[in-house]
Write an enzyme that holds these catalytic residues in place. Structure first.
Site, PDB file in Angstrom:
ATOM      1  CG  ASP A 258      -2.110   0.948   1.044  1.00 36.49           C
ATOM      2  OD1 ASP A 258      -2.861   1.147   1.995  1.00 36.49           O
ATOM      3  OD2 ASP A 258      -2.262   1.512  -0.064  1.00 36.49           O
TER       4      ASP A 258
ATOM      5  CG  ASP B 152      -6.075  -5.469   2.139  1.00 37.47           C
ATOM      6  OD1 ASP B 152      -6.669  -4.649   1.399  1.00 37.47           O
ATOM      7  OD2 ASP B 152      -5.788  -5.238   3.330  1.00 37.47           O
TER       8      ASP B 152
HETATM    9  C1  LIG Z   1      -2.047  -2.994   4.095  1.00 35.03           C
HETATM   10  C2  LIG Z   1      -3.422  -2.363   4.007  1.00 35.03           C
HETATM   11  C3  LIG Z   1      -3.897  -2.253   2.617  1.00 35.03           C
HETATM   12  S1  LIG Z   1      -5.486  -1.715   2.392  1.00 35.03           S
HETATM   13  C4  LIG Z   1      -5.559  -0.199   3.316  1.00 35.03           C
HETATM   14  C5  LIG Z   1      -6.807   0.554   2.912  1.00 35.03           C
HETATM   15  C6  LIG Z   1      -8.002   0.157   3.448  1.00 35.03           C
HETATM   16  C7  LIG Z   1      -9.182   0.826   3.092  1.00 35.03           C
HETATM   17  N1  LIG Z   1     -10.368   0.430   3.642  1.00 35.03           N
HETATM   18  C8  LIG Z   1      -9.168   1.876   2.171  1.00 35.03           C
HETATM   19  C9  LIG Z   1      -7.948   2.282   1.612  1.00 35.03           C
HETATM   20  C10 LIG Z   1      -7.858   3.368   0.669  1.00 35.03           C
HETATM   21  O1  LIG Z   1      -8.859   4.016   0.301  1.00 35.03           O
HETATM   22  N2  LIG Z   1      -6.635   3.682   0.174  1.00 35.03           N
HETATM   23  C11 LIG Z   1      -5.526   3.003   0.550  1.00 35.03           C
HETATM   24  N3  LIG Z   1      -4.329   3.363   0.007  1.00 35.03           N
HETATM   25  N4  LIG Z   1      -5.547   1.978   1.415  1.00 35.03           N
HETATM   26  C12 LIG Z   1      -6.741   1.608   1.974  1.00 35.03           C
END
Ligand SMILES: CCCSCc1cc(N)cc2c(=O)[nH]c(N)nc12
Length: 374
Positions: free
Chosen positions: A93, A268
């Protein structure tokens, strides 16, 4: 082994999709569940176990790894795959979501990106879209996420619109910074909150960038499941069918079934690992909270028909004792059980789509949960 990033759609059953992503480090069977390995570890698991359970890919976190041990240090140590001894694909991420969740004193400026204080030692850090891609490259990430801003719901339209448009412009900057990396991919992230017109604007804008994959972000942030599903129904028709779709941060087994039914390929969630560390077991008959006293003298295993030793070979009484005693083995066994449950669910989903019986599989699975734990 392919030197490219190739997604193949193998079968459909309604909007449910069976596919595979072939990358230099391995194949990702979709629909896929990706265990979260935040700081270079899937908590309470050996990565050999994670692989043996059927995971084709794990997640890493730019935010955590840039703070500790540091992106340049990971690169000097040979990259994340070598450091953590995981030779298969890793998705990272971009860090913005975690900054907003974890960091102190954070500021967002469209040009500079995010400025924040580390939750570890209070040091100040800056992360632009370009720096996020640079960090993910230093880590050796196979699938890199654009830097985005995820607006917590409920929120006013003006806030969602401003944030969504900025994230779309950040996607373009990330695409340029990523350049052309054969065998690797950069995914855009659809935002738009709970507003259909902004979801469509974001999805169409990202589709115009012709990226290798698309995530749906800005969901699983506290909204009701029906809102999440409605946003999927709005968003997914705007994304190319030939590219993988990744629903970020999702979810419970029920969320996963209903999102697969709407066309999601990748998931995930910290749910199975975090719940395992808190005494909660996912089973074919629903969730079991091992902290509950009713298990104190129950010599049954979680599931005597499971092929996971954690579910089949240990009594609920013992698991209850371990949870109450706050023993490390509690989290180890229940994380093992939960990740096995999730990967077994994904394998069942893939087989059901291949055989054109996904609707029945979903109903049978939900009915099994509803029967509850005897
Ligand atoms: C290791 C975690 C990955 S998912 C984290 C995550 C979780 C959720 N729920 C939303 C987002 C989002 O909108 N953007 C980004 N970059 N990440 C999100």
């Amino acid at each position: 082994m392919s030197e490219q990033f190739e997604f193949t759609l193998k079968a459909t059953d309604g909007n449910a999709r069976l596919g595979a992503i072939v990358m230099p480090r391995g194949e990702i069977r979709t629909p896929a569940f990706m265990p979260v390995g935040t700081a270079g570890t899937v908590k309470a698991m050996y990565l050999d176990q994670v692989r043996d359970l059927g995971a084709d890919i794990i997640l890493g976190n730019t935010y955590h790894l840039m703070l500790r041990p540091g992106a340049e240090r990971v690169a000097r140590l040979g990259g994340l795959h070598s450091l953590i001894r995981w030779q298969y694909p890793i998705l990272t991420d971009s860090g913005g979501f975690q900054v907003m969740s974890l960091a102190a004193l954070r500021q967002i400026d469209e040009k500079k990106g995010v400025t924040f204080k580390s939750h570890i030692d209070g040091s100040v850090h800056h992360m632009s879209p370009e720096r996020s891609i640079e960090i993910q490259g230093l880590l050796g990430s196979d699938i890199q996420m654009q830097l985005d801003e995820c607006v917590r719901l409920p929120a006013e339209r003006a806030e969602i619109e401003k944030s969504t448009d900025m994230s779309l412009r950040w996607a373009e900057r990330c695409r340029i910074a990523f350049g052309d990396q054969p065998g690797k991919a950069m995914f855009g992230i659809v935002q738009g909150g709970d507003l259909p017109d902004l979801r469509i604007r974001s999805a169409r804008g990202l589709a115009d960038l012709d990226l290798k994959g698309y995530a749906v972000g800005g969901l699983a942030v506290g909204e009701p499941q029906e809102v999440m599903l409605a946003m999927l129904e709005t968003t997914l028709p705007e994304l190319p069918t030939t590219k993988p779709r990744y629903l970020m941060g999702v979810g419970t087994p029920d969320d996963i079934l209903k999102s697969v039914a709407r066309g999601i390929d990748m998931f995930d969630c910290v749910m199975p690992t975090r719940a395992g560390r808190h005494g909660l077991a996912f089973t074919r008959r629903g969730k079991v909270n091992l902290r509950n006293a009713r298990h104190a003298e129950d010599l049954r295993p979680l599931d005597e028909e499971s092929n996971c030793p954690a579910a089949r070979d240990y009594s609920r009484a013992y698991l209850h004792h371990l949870v109450r005693a706050n023993e490390s083995l509690a989290g180890m066994l229940l994380t093992w059980n939960n990740l096995h449950y999730y990967q077994d669910l994904m394998q069942g989903i893939r087989a059901a789509i291949a055989e054109g019986r996904f609707t029945d599989f979903m109903a049978e699975t939900q009915e099994s949960w509803a029967r509850g734990d005897i």
